[in-house]
Design an enzyme around this catalytic site. Structure first.
Site, PDB file in Angstrom:
ATOM      1  CB  SER A  41      -0.879   0.007   1.262  1.00 33.36           C
ATOM      2  OG  SER A  41      -1.465   1.277   1.487  1.00 33.36           O
ATOM      3  CE1 TYR A  43      -3.383  -2.063   5.485  1.00 28.40           C
ATOM      4  CE2 TYR A  43      -2.838   0.201   4.886  1.00 28.40           C
ATOM      5  CZ  TYR A  43      -3.197  -1.088   4.516  1.00 28.40           C
ATOM      6  OH  TYR A  43      -3.368  -1.406   3.193  1.00 28.40           O
TER       7      TYR A  43
END
Length: 235
Positions: free
Chosen positions: A133, A146
């Site tokens: 990501s 995350y």
């Protein structure tokens, strides 16, 4: 790689990027095996699904054993797509949520990849694609856990490709920006909208990397929506 007849495993296939990638691989003539907690709504002669929770090594081993028994040959493509993100202030993050992200996003990649690598090395052909990501290249407030997992995916990918490149195995890490998926279901501050990228856009990037010349290696690919806030009025 010519994907016709090749065996590809995709994790997290119930919807979103995983399902779009499965569809793209099937269109290329690949034999596709989905590993996930939930089966997609898909019926195809070349698609097989085995229930698997990538957080647990035993579950991954079971899915792998069933896969080899079904296809009768080595896995040549692995798409490590399963993942999730939970938001919150660092000091408010629960231990359970922290562990859930790391067990899924990081440990899952280790459990899946370690099983397919020996076969890829034997064939001297293979491609592992890890979905990270843009959170894997920067920090985002209230997304520390995350971000930590996706930075780990980047580090793992970079180290691994140097280990296996001389065995004819590629490792590619993809860093998507915002995509129209259920990823944001647990993130109250973000609403899925049409200005985000589509899952099939990410799938097309995966296909491009997979089908490249054997001596041409995409190490890192960052993709973002061109107009994340939509077309702005002038004046």
């Amino acid at each position: 790689m010519n994907l016709e007849g090749k065996v590809a495993v995709v994790t997290g296939v119930s919807k979103g990027i995983g399902l779009a990638t499965v569809m793209a691989l099937l269109e290329k003539g690949a034999i596709v095996v989905g590993w996930g907690r939930t089966a997609p709504d898909l019926q195809h002669g070349n698609f097989h699904f085995f229930e698997c929770d990538v957080r647990y090594s035993e579950s991954v081993q079971n899915a792998f054993d069933q896969t080899i028994a079904r296809v009768g040959t080595h896995v040549q493509v692995l798409i490590n797509n399963a993942g999730l993100g939970l938001s919150g202030l660092f000091e408010d993050m629960s231990l359970d949520d922290w562990h859930l992200m790391f067990e899924t996003n990081v440990n899952g990649i280790f459990y899946c990849t370690r099983l397919v690598l020996p076969g890829m090395k034997e064939l001297e052909e293979g491609h592992i694609i890890n979905i990270s990501s843009i959170a894997g290249t920067t920090g985002i407030e209230q997304m520390a856990g995350y971000c930590g997992t996706k930075h780990a995916v980047r580090g793992i990918s970079h180290a691994l490709y140097k280990e296996v490149r001389n065995d004819g195995v590629k490792v590619t890490c993809i860093y998507p920006g915002s995509v129209q998926t259920n990823f944001f279901d647990n993130i109250d501050s973000v609403t899925v909208n049409e200005n985000m990228m589509r899952p099939e856009d990410i799938a097309s990037t995966i296909m491009h990397a997979l089908e490249s010349h054997p001596n041409y290696h995409h190490v890192d690919i960052e993709v973002r929506p061109l107009m994340p806030k939509g077309k702005q009025r002038k004046g």
